[in-house]
Each structure stands twice: as C-alpha cells, then as structure tokens.
Design an enzyme around this catalytic site. Sequence first.
Site, short mmCIF file in Angstrom:
data_model
loop_
_atom_site.label_atom_id
_atom_site.label_comp_id
_atom_site.label_asym_id
_atom_site.label_seq_id
_atom_site.Cartn_x
_atom_site.Cartn_y
_atom_site.Cartn_z
N ALA A 138 8.41 0.53 -5.13
CA ALA A 138 7.31 1.75 -5.79
C ALA A 138 8.12 3.15 -5.60
CB ALA A 138 6.11 1.67 -4.84
N ARG A 139 8.96 3.12 -5.13
CA ARG A 139 9.84 4.42 -4.88
C ARG A 139 10.66 4.39 -6.49
NH1 ARG A 139 13.57 3.73 -0.48
NH2 ARG A 139 14.01 5.84 -0.99
N ARG A 172 -3.54 1.88 2.29
CA ARG A 172 -4.82 1.46 3.27
C ARG A 172 -4.79 2.64 4.15
NH1 ARG A 172 -2.98 -4.27 4.51
NH2 ARG A 172 -1.09 -3.27 4.49
N LYS A 232 6.82 -8.83 -9.81
CA LYS A 232 6.89 -10.12 -9.89
C LYS A 232 7.20 -10.80 -8.46
CE LYS A 232 10.69 -10.15 -9.04
NZ LYS A 232 11.40 -9.43 -7.71
#
Lengths: 360, 360
Positions: free
Chosen positions: A17-18, A38, A101
């Site tokens: 995600a970075r 979370r 993926k």
Amino acid sequence: MADIPIRIGIIGCADIARKVSRAIQLAPNATLSAVASRSIDKAANFAKANGFPPEAKIYGSYESLLDDPDIDAVYLPLPTSLHHKWAVLTAQKKKHLLMEKPLALNVAQFDEILKACEENGVQIMDGTMWVHHPRTYKMKEFLNDKERFGLLKSVNSCFTFFADPDFLKNDIRVKPDLDALGALGDAGWYGIRSVLWAADYEMPKTVTAMQGPVLNEAGVILACGASLYWEDGKVATFHCSFLSNLTMNLTAIGTFGTLHLTDFIIPYQEHEASYTTSSKPQFNELVTGWVPIPSEHTVTVNLPQEACMVREFASLVENIKKNGAQPDKKWPTISRKTQLVLDAVKASIEKGFEAVEIVS
Amino acid sequence: MADIPIRIGIIGCADIARKVSRAIQLAPNATLSAVASRSIDKAANFAKANGFPPEAKIYGSYESLLDDPDIDAVYLPLPTSLHHKWAVLTAQKKKHLLMEKPLALNVAQFDEILKACEENGVQIMDGTMWVHHPRTYKMKEFLNDKERFGLLKSVNSCFTFFADPDFLKNDIRVKPDLDALGALGDAGWYGIRSVLWAADYEMPKTVTAMQGPVLNEAGVILACGASLYWEDGKVATFHCSFLSNLTMNLTAIGTFGTLHLTDFIIPYQEHEASYTTSSKPQFNELVTGWVPIPSEHTVTVNLPQEACMVREFASLVENIKKNGAQPDKKWPTISRKTQLVLDAVKASIEKGFEAVEIVS
C-alpha cells in the site's frame, strides 16, 4: 463539470500500500483521500509516512471508510482470505475497487465479488502493475506483428525470489488462513498473467502442474510450476518460487520472432525499461554467429507503471461517474481468466499432476 | 618426440563438417588429413572448398579412410542411424572418435559403441561445441560459487529454430531412417546437455515429457519438451522445436544467484560472448527497482568454441598416443548421461507423458 480527481481510500496498511499510495499521488486523475486500519494509530502513522494530504481522513475501521460519501474508490491490499468479505462490502457501498492479487481464493469466490460489482455498477480492477507499463504496450505491438513475430508458439515465464527465514515463518503469504495460495497466488499470478498476456488472453485447453511442488508444513505452496496447452498447439510453462534467487524472465517465441525480457514484473529501474526482440535471425554461413543479433529496445518512463495502473483505474471510474458509462469489462475478464488458470494449477497439484481441463 | 598434430579424417561431407574442418585447421594440435565420401568427387570438392592441405587424402569410401594407417582419429558427422555401424568399425580400426550428436538412437546402441572404444583403447567424444567455449568455464565458476550462486534450484533451457519447408521435407533430421530422433535428438540434445551441465551432471530421478509434442507424418518429433526432477527437489524444463523462431536461452537459478544467457549453443558473435549473473539482488525500498541489477560479463575468444573442442579431443588423443594414457572417461560419461535423459524423454512421450524413472 471540472476535472476532479477520483478520490481513493486505502483499506489496510500492507507494505504494498506504500507503493500504491505514491502511485495514487503520481496519477494525474486520482487523489489519496483516506486510509483505514483496524488501529487508528496505525492508519495515522501510515498516512503521515506516505505523503497523504492533510485533508485525508484517517479511519480506525474499514467500515467507516466504506461509509464515507466523499470516497469514490477503494484500494484493497488485504490478505486474500479477506478479499471476498471486503470486496463485496465495498461494492455494496458503491465504491469502485482496485484490488490486490490474487483476487480470491478461487474463481467461485471471485464470481461473487464480480456479481456484487455488477449489481452495484462499480468498476473492479486487479493490482497487476506491469501490464500497465508503457513497455508492455510496445512489446504487445511486436507480438501482434504477423511479419516480425508471426504466430505465438511457446511462452516461458519465471518469477522467483529468495524469502528469508522471517518471511517463511511470518509473512502472510505462507499462512493458510491469510494468503492460502502461497507462491502460486503471489509469484505465480504474474507468471500465469504473463502467459495469458502473450496469448492475447486466449485460454489454454489444459493445465498440468509440474511435479515436485514445495509446500510448507501448513500445506501452503512455496514453489511450483505448470505447463499450459492450447488447442492450436501453443505451449507455455511457468515456474514460481519463494526459495530461489530473484528472477523474472519472460520469453515468448513465435514462428518468426522472439520477445525476451528479464525484469517483466518490476523493471530494474523506474525511469526506463528494456526488452529484446529478434525477428527471423539466421546463422551465418559457417554457423558461427547470428545475423542479425537480437535488438534491445528501451522505453522511457514518465509515470511509473503503478501510477499508470492507478491512472487507468481512475479513468474508468471517471467515465462511470461523470459520463454514466458502464463499468469496463476488459480488466475483470482478464482477472477472472488468470484466477481460472490459477485454480487449474492448484487442482492439478491436488490431483497428482493430472492434466486439468479449463472450463471457462 | 616432436609435437606432431593429431591427424583427423572426416567421414561424410555433411554441412556441419565444414565448420568442423575449419575448427581442425584452427586447433593447434590437430590437422586435416583426409576426407571420405561415398562419392570421390564429392570428397574432392569438399576438400577443395574447405581448405584441406594439398597432402590431405581423398577417399571414395569410408572403409578406405579407416584403413589408412596415417589417420589417428575420425570425425563422424553421419546421420544418427549410421553412427552405430561406423563408430564401432572406427573403433575396431583403432581410430579415435569425435562424433556428432545425438550419439546413437538409444543408450543401448551407444553402450555398444562405448564397448568397442574401450576394447580398442580409443577415445570417444561427442561434438557438443558450446561446453568447450571459454565462456562456459567462466559460467561454471559462477554456478560453483556457494556464496554468489548458492544451491541450484531450477534450470530452464530452450533451443528452437524455424525450419523452412525444404528442411521439413528433406532434411535428414526429419527422416525416420536417418535422424529418427528429430528435434529431440538435434535441438533437444543441447537442452538436455545444458540442464545436466548446470546440475554438475547429477542425474535427475525422473523425466516427464510435456504434452503436445509435434510429430511429422513419419512420426519424427518436430517439437517437444520435458521436465526433469531430482531427488533433492531441483527441477528443470527444456523445450526444443524446428517450428519456432531461432532462440537459445539458458537460465539457471540458485538460492542466491541467477545465471542467464540467450545464445548458449552458438554465441551471437565468434570473437566474444556474454552472459549475465545476478547475486542476491533485492528490491529497493518501495519495490520500484532492483539493487543491484544483474551484471553482464563478456569473454573474449581466441579460438572459436568448435576449435576448443577439437583441441580438447586432440589433446586426449595425444595423451593416449604419446604417453600411453588410458582414454578419458569424463566426456563419454557425459555423453551417455545426455543420451539416457533423451531416451527417457522419448519413452515418456511414448507412454503418454508418464513420469519415467532414470536408471543409470
């Protein structure tokens, strides 16, 4: 209507995600709007460390991000086992979906995700970056050239990397409850996709896994391979592994030409990328050399491949949002085919390396 | 005793014999002494066209060359189906043997040739040139490097070329009565050899042919492939074909390193040859590039690989002739292993792609 960038929220603070956060910033038609974890602290730290704009929202739960009306689309880098739940929910909340993926644990699960997307009119695209690299389009021109390349006859694809002991013990990709497809779902996804890409996404008729796959104690695949067979005689092989040195080779051989590159998933360098082609080479008269030798082609990169991917995704979303277009079917169809072959490889391993027929 | 070069006679005027004639001239310890063809005119024309010295003898039958006491060794480029007869006879005439690949139609035949060589104290070596290239020795140093390469995990090898309609109709390599092993015996020989070379000639435990081999009307293989499995988990695949563009890739992946080249059988150019290695590459922090990128190594060539082969052969013969040494066993052992795997691939094809156990 002014050109307002597509507002993307990220659910989950995975390492990947970075890279995608940066890609969203770089893409001209997208903006980083929110991140959810979370743990709200984790989300806040992630946003700070990854250049989120000050107005980006920080959420301590995935649901709250999905409820935010100011988010157009979601990037979902969660472990595979969580994809189904969160992808369906994302679609139901009318958010478009850019998803890591492998898309799902199997094609039946993916079909439920697809159904949710269709019912809610949202776009879905998987996070395979290399297919969006400008190099990939240049290479495809060569493969499509009946004079220079001819008809595709065989493909060989390989993606391996050497995972350290910590990875092999703790990474989500070796955990049956997280990324249960292991190396096949991770590295193998690229191999399968590259083979399908070279074959213009024509599906093979049968898939046979190579013998000797390596599984960890929990039964997760650490290394495997397979061969694919088409009705017209085309053949392809791929190999993927967490246990061998970092290698990513792709070779497509046609009747008249050969395409070859050794960094197809992550180019060696961001600013440019190369590949070689050869077309109708012969040996010289005494068979002591080639005429001509293969040629190297270098493509200069303005936007990294992952930003090209985000730009493509955002432009499809834009088209739906601004023009009332239908979601594009090209990318989800390709995702589904990849997953179908992946399922067949897994089935072949489970059936003792029998040939498994692909039923589309 | 002065250094008198080893006197080599050539039996049969095959195309490949032109290249080897030149190699014999280039090798410092060998000389072209004779050529035999079933037609004396053909032999004379061959000698004239290929730079034979004026004192070289021209024979209109193979037998007469074998009876010449001034010949030390014979180069045998005949079709495979003739190997057994002429190789055994050559050995019985106490001539050393440099022989084109594939050595025989099967290992049982080759064992009879070997037996004749052993009984008559003559050297036998097959005509695989690339293993004698100085590049091959440099590459082997890398594969043997436990720090930089680690343990071999997988090999992929491919040799294909696009045969024109005339070849596919008339070449000896598509005729069941001449080179009955077709593409497997010709192109596949190199693939198998390269895999064994990378594995330090450790034999695989089983061999499984790929589905979908292409056979011509006479049942001769035009394209096929196989995967090889070792006891310790190593895997290899090779693919060979007369029906795809000229390609010759070899990739060997270890735990820590990767060796790769795309012209392993016939280097692109005679005067130099390259290969790439990578050792423990990593992705950079954002996974947008490699650190380091693979490095290319270039080896300058003083003597072409085929002349290195002749030099090696002649020096083994010299050692027998001048020093009374025993014939070397290294090369025939390697030849035999190659033939054993070749037989196993053929058997697997005939058994419907079953795994075939290798019995050495």
